[in-house]
Design a protein around this motif. Structure first.
Motif, PDB file in Angstrom:
ATOM      1  N   SER A 178      12.517  24.744  49.253  1.00  0.00           N
ATOM      2  CA  SER A 178      13.213  23.887  48.296  1.00  0.00           C
ATOM      3  C   SER A 178      13.634  24.664  47.050  1.00  0.00           C
ATOM      4  CB  SER A 178      12.321  22.709  47.913  1.00  0.00           C
ATOM      5  OG  SER A 178      11.101  23.171  47.341  1.00  0.00           O
ATOM      6  N   ARG A 181      16.817  26.456  47.820  1.00  0.00           N
ATOM      7  CA  ARG A 181      17.946  25.525  47.845  1.00  0.00           C
ATOM      8  C   ARG A 181      18.437  25.249  46.431  1.00  0.00           C
ATOM      9  NH1 ARG A 181      14.671  22.612  51.410  1.00  0.00           N
ATOM     10  NH2 ARG A 181      14.344  20.986  49.851  1.00  0.00           N
ATOM     11  N   HIS A 182      17.499  25.051  45.515  1.00  0.00           N
ATOM     12  CA  HIS A 182      17.873  24.790  44.119  1.00  0.00           C
ATOM     13  C   HIS A 182      18.550  26.019  43.521  1.00  0.00           C
ATOM     14  CE1 HIS A 182      17.630  23.246  40.029  1.00  0.00           C
ATOM     15  NE2 HIS A 182      17.087  24.399  39.668  1.00  0.00           N
ATOM     16  N   VAL A 184      20.267  28.463  45.045  1.00  0.00           N
ATOM     17  CA  VAL A 184      21.612  28.641  45.602  1.00  0.00           C
ATOM     18  C   VAL A 184      22.562  27.597  45.042  1.00  0.00           C
ATOM     19  CG1 VAL A 184      22.978  28.564  47.718  1.00  0.00           C
ATOM     20  CG2 VAL A 184      20.772  29.736  47.709  1.00  0.00           C
ATOM     21  N   ARG A 185      22.098  26.368  44.931  1.00  0.00           N
ATOM     22  CA  ARG A 185      22.928  25.298  44.380  1.00  0.00           C
ATOM     23  C   ARG A 185      23.303  25.599  42.924  1.00  0.00           C
ATOM     24  NH1 ARG A 185      19.448  21.519  44.267  1.00  0.00           N
ATOM     25  NH2 ARG A 185      19.539  21.122  46.510  1.00  0.00           N
ATOM     26  N   ARG A 188      25.870  28.491  42.790  1.00  0.00           N
ATOM     27  CA  ARG A 188      27.202  28.032  43.180  1.00  0.00           C
ATOM     28  C   ARG A 188      27.836  27.214  42.062  1.00  0.00           C
ATOM     29  NH1 ARG A 188      28.816  24.209  48.359  1.00  0.00           N
ATOM     30  NH2 ARG A 188      31.053  24.666  48.323  1.00  0.00           N
ATOM     31  N   ALA A 245      27.951  31.670  48.409  1.00  0.00           N
ATOM     32  CA  ALA A 245      26.946  30.652  48.083  1.00  0.00           C
ATOM     33  C   ALA A 245      27.072  29.454  49.024  1.00  0.00           C
ATOM     34  CB  ALA A 245      27.101  30.212  46.624  1.00  0.00           C
ATOM     35  N   ALA A 246      28.322  29.097  49.353  1.00  0.00           N
ATOM     36  CA  ALA A 246      28.516  27.986  50.289  1.00  0.00           C
ATOM     37  C   ALA A 246      27.960  28.337  51.664  1.00  0.00           C
ATOM     38  CB  ALA A 246      30.004  27.646  50.387  1.00  0.00           C
ATOM     39  N   GLN A 249      24.246  28.080  51.521  1.00  0.00           N
ATOM     40  CA  GLN A 249      23.821  26.682  51.599  1.00  0.00           C
ATOM     41  C   GLN A 249      23.891  26.174  53.035  1.00  0.00           C
ATOM     42  OE1 GLN A 249      26.264  24.664  48.545  1.00  0.00           O
ATOM     43  NE2 GLN A 249      24.338  24.067  47.602  1.00  0.00           N
ATOM     44  N   GLU A 250      24.943  26.547  53.753  1.00  0.00           N
ATOM     45  CA  GLU A 250      25.069  26.128  55.144  1.00  0.00           C
ATOM     46  C   GLU A 250      23.955  26.741  55.999  1.00  0.00           C
ATOM     47  OE1 GLU A 250      28.959  27.247  56.321  1.00  0.00           O
ATOM     48  OE2 GLU A 250      29.976  25.744  55.081  1.00  0.00           O
ATOM     49  N   LEU A 252      20.996  27.630  54.902  1.00  0.00           N
ATOM     50  CA  LEU A 252      19.771  26.913  54.556  1.00  0.00           C
ATOM     51  C   LEU A 252      19.692  25.572  55.279  1.00  0.00           C
ATOM     52  CD1 LEU A 252      19.390  27.521  50.709  1.00  0.00           C
ATOM     53  CD2 LEU A 252      17.676  27.997  52.441  1.00  0.00           C
ATOM     54  N   ALA A 253      20.816  24.861  55.300  1.00  0.00           N
ATOM     55  CA  ALA A 253      20.832  23.576  55.993  1.00  0.00           C
ATOM     56  C   ALA A 253      20.578  23.753  57.483  1.00  0.00           C
ATOM     57  CB  ALA A 253      22.178  22.882  55.760  1.00  0.00           C
TER      58      ALA A 253
END
Length: 324
Positions: A178, A181-182, A184-185, A188, A245-246, A249-250, A252-253
């Motif tokens: 988590s 995720r934070h 990277v978000r 971005r 970064a996108a 995120q992908e 990570l998802a």
């Protein structure tokens, strides 16, 4: 009523790269023959507003631009004055870089009036250069050096974001959580926010090169073009950072989806094993007559053995079907 002017600094450029400070009285008595004046004001102060409106001699449009609360990077010519609204990354301690600091300038051949609300490190560096005798010699060179320092700090910020993203990409291969995720978000979001101001600032540089002002020399325009090209490279780097970064995120998802699917798969196998066991125990637990083995003292052990064999058989069957 007269309100005293208290500028952040009032400097008279000596034409050799140095400058000396002027008092408010000397500012009022300044004439172009004395040299180039740079007056830097905090537009939130009442004295600055009063002086601009009553003593600066600037057109009303220029005064409104210098006192505007919200600005977008742009360049415009108003008579012999050049109006500039620029932004620089916020490198003040404890600040977010994407919370960009704005500076407004009204520039003529012999006078520069600039206003700001928050401190801008690029201006501080320019002041140090003037005090050390290696600063701009006139209005045109001040524009070049100020923009050069703004773009230099932008480049440093982009490099920092790139390093942070590279570290996150390496960590992503080892562990995804988590906190990542934070991170990277947030990275971005920073790249998108910075690009939002970098792009119109380059448009302002391009507009500045095309303006026909006598005191903007060919060398000044060439220097501004070089700065604009550097800013374009930073914008392209930000676009690449945003895409990376996108993708992170992908990824990570995708990793989280795989982990969730693996957990759900394990739970499904457990359910498939215990479903027939639960059915049998429930069936034999009803309180009606005729339950097999009710009168046999070894029936319970035999039932446990049968359940054990059933579990073993299910494991063998699942492995044969390559479910385990």
């Amino acid at each position: 009523m007269t309100i005293e002017l208290t500028p952040l600094h009032a400097l008279l450029l000596d034409g050799q790269g140095g400058a000396r400070s002027l008092t408010p009285a000397e500012v009022d008595n300044w004439t172009p023959e004395q040299g180039t004046l740079w007056l830097h004001l905090d537009y939130t102060e009442e004295g600055s507003r009063f002086w601009l409106e009553h003593h600066s001699g600037l057109p009303e449009l220029a005064i409104d631009a210098l006192l505007a609360e919200n600005t977008r990077p742009r360049a415009a010519v108003l008579g012999e004055h050049l109006l500039l609204a620029l932004r620089g990354v916020n490198t003040n301690p404890g600040a977010d870089p994407e919370d960009m600091v704005s500076i407004r300038l009204c520039i003529s051949d012999k006078r520069i009036i600039s206003t700001r609300k928050r401190r801008l490190m690029s201006v501080s560096r320019l002041l140090e250069d003037l005090h050390n005798g290696c600063g701009p010699i006139d209005s045109a060179e001040l524009i070049v050096q100020l923009n050069d320092r703004l773009v230099e700090r932008m480049g440093t910020t982009v490099e920092t974001l790139d390093d942070q993203l590279s570290e996150l990409e390496l960590d992503l291969l080892a562990e995804a959580g988590s906190e990542m995720r934070h991170a990277v978000r947030n990275l971005r979001r920073q790249s998108i926010s910075l690009r939002r101001y970098y792009a119109p600032q380059r448009d302002a540089f391009n507009q500045l090169q095309s303006e026909r002002l006598g005191w903007l020399t060919t060398d000044t325009r060439l220097a501004l073009r070089e700065i604009s090209d550097r800013l374009l490279r930073h914008i392209e780097d930000l676009d690449m950072l945003r895409e990376r970064a996108a993708m992170a995120q992908e990824e990570l998802a995708s990793i989280q989806g795989e982990q969730l699917n693996q957990r759900m798969y394990v739970l499904s196998i457990i359910s498939a094993i215990f479903l027939p066991l639960g059915f049998l125990t429930g069936l034999l637990g009803i309180n009606v007559g005729g339950i097999p083995g009710a009168d046999n003292e070894n029936a319970f052990l035999m039932f446990l053995g049968a359940l054990t064999l059933m579990v073993a058989g299910l494991f063998w069957l699942f492995r044969r079907w390559r479910w385990l």
